[in-house]
Design a protein around this motif. Structure first.
Motif, mmCIF file in Angstrom:
data_model
loop_
_atom_site.group_PDB
_atom_site.id
_atom_site.type_symbol
_atom_site.label_atom_id
_atom_site.label_comp_id
_atom_site.label_asym_id
_atom_site.label_seq_id
_atom_site.Cartn_x
_atom_site.Cartn_y
_atom_site.Cartn_z
ATOM 1 N N PRO A 12 1.003 -1.296 0.525
ATOM 2 C CA PRO A 12 -0.029 0.239 -0.450
ATOM 3 C C PRO A 12 0.793 1.317 -0.080
ATOM 4 N N ASN A 16 0.508 4.471 -2.883
ATOM 5 C CA ASN A 16 0.667 5.704 -2.604
ATOM 6 C C ASN A 16 1.495 6.426 -3.181
ATOM 7 N N ASN A 73 -10.466 7.792 8.503
ATOM 8 C CA ASN A 73 -9.752 7.403 8.498
ATOM 9 C C ASN A 73 -9.984 6.976 7.238
ATOM 10 N N LEU A 74 -10.851 6.404 6.811
ATOM 11 C CA LEU A 74 -11.324 6.263 5.005
ATOM 12 C C LEU A 74 -10.831 7.438 4.170
ATOM 13 N N THR A 77 -7.400 6.687 2.944
ATOM 14 C CA THR A 77 -7.538 5.561 2.417
ATOM 15 C C THR A 77 -7.760 5.789 0.460
ATOM 16 N N ARG A 78 -6.715 5.260 0.039
ATOM 17 C CA ARG A 78 -7.054 4.965 -1.591
ATOM 18 C C ARG A 78 -8.359 5.095 -2.001
ATOM 19 N N PRO A 104 -4.433 10.920 0.419
ATOM 20 C CA PRO A 104 -3.647 9.359 0.683
ATOM 21 C C PRO A 104 -2.092 9.970 0.147
ATOM 22 N N GLU A 133 1.396 5.551 6.054
ATOM 23 C CA GLU A 133 1.359 4.653 7.640
ATOM 24 C C GLU A 133 0.343 5.729 8.496
#
Length: 634
Positions: A12, A16, A73-74, A77-78, A104, A133
């Motif tokens: 991940p 990104n 948190n979303l 997120t990609r 992200p 992260e």
């Protein structure tokens, strides 16, 4: 066989960082993405802070609807987004951010902290991301809206840092980015602070003209004309600058599609077409253009940074843009204007102040020229133009007097006789149509001709108080007096002006500076001093001119500095070119025989005499064969 590479899914963090290479090109890209997110969140106030060109800190805070604690948190997120839900949504995108990549991607190449308080929530929350992260998250203190801090940009990708420019350049790009966005969202307020200094603060609810005055100098803003044009459901509106205020750079052509700043060659082509015949090839107008059309008829998903778009009906877009700009330019048609530094039209008059080497300035006339107004290309008989450059490589001039030969007399002749189409070569036309000017008889005393000593030229007179008529053996020659004098003056300046000779003023000339003008002055300071301007700053917004070049009077010096600070010049050579235009004799200015001869004698000794400093031709020549074609003898 054991050493063959194996296909595998990227981790991940690496995904990104690859995405960041597409979205986050430089600090200004971060500013763009974060501010657009704020506008999508219905913010009416956006405050931006930049430190060390964006490398150290980019802070964006707004008063939008915010993000709930369980969605933070979303948000990092990609491919997680609140903007689209189905494939059909992609066909009619109305928001700025919709890919779910910006946050992200930014977080993967920085220390990223996002704090938000959703509208109606009791408390705010934050999330901190380092190198892609999540490092920490929890409750936070924030009254409303969202606050995003981006620190140490590209710290974990040092190779990217090498491609960043100087701190001042990156700061300027961040400022330009926020400026472009703010012009499209007049209902919102914006502020920018760079290195602890507030660069601007824009209250919400301003009109476009008022907001532009913060960024563009008065000389530019005063020449803007509003337009609002609609055709078949497409609307083009904004402001367009007069051809008289054109400049040698295109950074004041701002294009928008449905409120989104874009860079589109087809739209730019429509702008250039609207100004065709009023600008030379290296001039650019000032324009802020907003194009509005149905979302489903434009694809904004072409470029990762959403700077490029694709239209379904390109011809309709082209005609709408051109129609809008022509509407603005039509209001200039009947209004006298002062020409730009490279305009062929005469200015408000006065005697030429330049003193080229070997020229007796007392012999060059000072009559006030007649005024001429700019005309939109569609209304002008000579709407096309060329600079002869394409023919220069095919012509082998004599070593003594190199003059370009007009390759298609039929085209040149018809262009100057109202633009009638006689079936000639349409690739060749003259920049300025002589049809708008009455043809004057040669000046008294020159009808018999005066031969220039040591040459095969015979001066015959002046036509339209603009063109000098000569005979060279059996050929007919026309010389643009303004362009020729410009070239003479520029050659003299390149030889003499770096000495910095100055004429002191008894009383200093005071000029109030717009913030943008003060910034330009810092860049041009050394060049202006070398030309003979004695400058002194009184505070941060007032310029005192205590000395001027000997070839300028006070009025011309003020006019010259105003143009220079309006960014019509970027280098010392640009300043010289501008000075040569300001001091050269004008079109529509009568010259006595001795005045014309004095100019011609020096011009013939000047290097690069075939073209003026702006690239326009100085001289046109017809040989007997050309004349026979003109009169259809061939």
């Amino acid at each position: 066989m054991d050493n063959l590479p194996v296909i595998q899914v990227l981790p991940p963090g690496l995904k990104n960082q690859i995405a960041a290479g597409e979205v986050v090109e430089r600090p200004s890209s971060v500013v763009k993405e974060l501010v657009e997110n704020s506008l999508d969140a219905e913010a009416t106030r956006v405050d931006v802070t930049v430190e060390k060109g964006g490398r150290s800190l980019i802070l964006v805070q707004d008063n939008g609807v915010g993000v709930s604690a369980d969605q933070l948190n979303l948000a990092v997120t990609r491919h997680a987004t609140s903007k689209i839900r189905s494939f059909e949504d992609i066909a009619s995108i109305g928001s700025f951010g919709f890919r779910g990549e910006a946050l992200p991607s930014i977080a993967s190449v920085s220390r990223f902290t996002m704090t938000s308080c959703q509208k109606g929530a009791d408390e705010a929350a934050f999330i901190e991301v380092r190198g892609g992260e999540v490092a920490e998250e929890g409750p936070a203190a924030l009254a409303s809206g969202t606050r995003v801090e981006v620190r140490d940009l590209f710290s974990n990708t040092p190779a990217r840092l090498k491609f960043l420019k100087t701190e001042s350049t990156e700061n300027k790009r961040c400022q330009d980015t926020l400026m472009r966005i703010s012009l499209a969202h007049l209902k919102a307020g914006f502020s920018l602070t760079v290195g602890g200094r507030e660069m601007f603060r824009l209250p919400p609810g301003q009109d476009l003209a008022t907001r532009l005055q913060t960024f563009w100098p008065p000389a530019v803003c005063e020449g803007l004309n509003p337009f609002d044009f609609e055709r078949e459901g497409y609307r083009a509106h904004g402001v367009a600058g007069s051809p008289a205020t054109a400049q040698g750079r295109g950074d004041r052509i701002l294009l928008y599609v449905n409120g989104r700043p874009v860079q589109d060659k087809m739209m730019l082509s429509a702008v250039r077409q609207a100004y065709k015949g009023m600008l030379i090839s290296r001039e650019y107008p000032q324009i802020v253009l907003f194009l509005e059309l149905p979302n489903e008829e434009v694809d904004v998903n072409v470029h990762p940074a959403k700077l490029e778009v694709r239209f379904i009906e390109e011809s309709r877009v082209f005609s709408t843009i051109r129609g809008g700009i022509m509407q603005a330019l039509s209001s200039i048609n009947d209004v006298d204007t002062t020409p730009s530094m490279s305009s062929f039209s005469p200015s408000s008059g006065g005697s030429p102040m330049g003193s080229p080497v070997g020229v007796n300035t007392d012999s060059i006339g000072s009559s006030s020229p007649a005024k001429r107004s700019h005309q939109p290309a569609s209304m002008s008989s000579g709407s096309k133009f060329s600079t002869y450059r394409e023919y220069q490589s095919e012509y082998n001039p004599p070593k003594d007097i190199p003059l370009p030969v007009a390759p298609s007399v039929r085209s040149t002749g018809m262009a100057d006789m109202g633009g009638a189409d006689m079936g000639g070569n349409e690739d060749y036309t003259i920049t300025e149509s002589a049809a708008s000017q009455p043809m004057a008889a040669p000046r008294p005393g020159a009808t018999q001709g005066v031969t220039l000593a040591g040459t095969n030229f015979t001066y015959l007179g002046q036509v339209a108080d603009t063109y000098l008529v000569l005979r060279q053996d059996d050929s007919l020659v026309l010389i643009d007096q303004h362009a020729a004098h410009e070239r003479v003056l520029l050659a003299a300046m390149r030889e003499e002006r770096t000495k910095g000779d100055s004429q002191p003023l008894a009383l200093p000339l005071e000029m109030s500076l717009h913030p943008s003008e003060a910034e330009v002055l810092r860049e041009l300071w050394d060049g202006l001093r070398s030309m003979g301007f004695m400058l002194e700053m009184d505070g941060g917004s007032k310029l005192l001119v205590r000395g001027i070049p000997p070839t300028l009077d006070t009025g011309k010096a003020r006019e010259y500095l105003t143009d220079a600070l309006a960014q019509k010049a970027k280098t010392i050579d640009d300043l010289w070119i501008m000075m040569s235009c300001k001091t050269a004799i004008k079109a529509n200015q009568p010259l006595a025989v001795d005045e014309a001869l004095a100019l011609l004698e020096v011009w013939l000794q000047t290097p690069e005499r075939e073209y003026c400093p702006h690239g326009r031709p100085i001289v046109v020549k017809w040989n007997p064969l050309d004349l026979e074609k003109l009169f259809k003898r061939k």
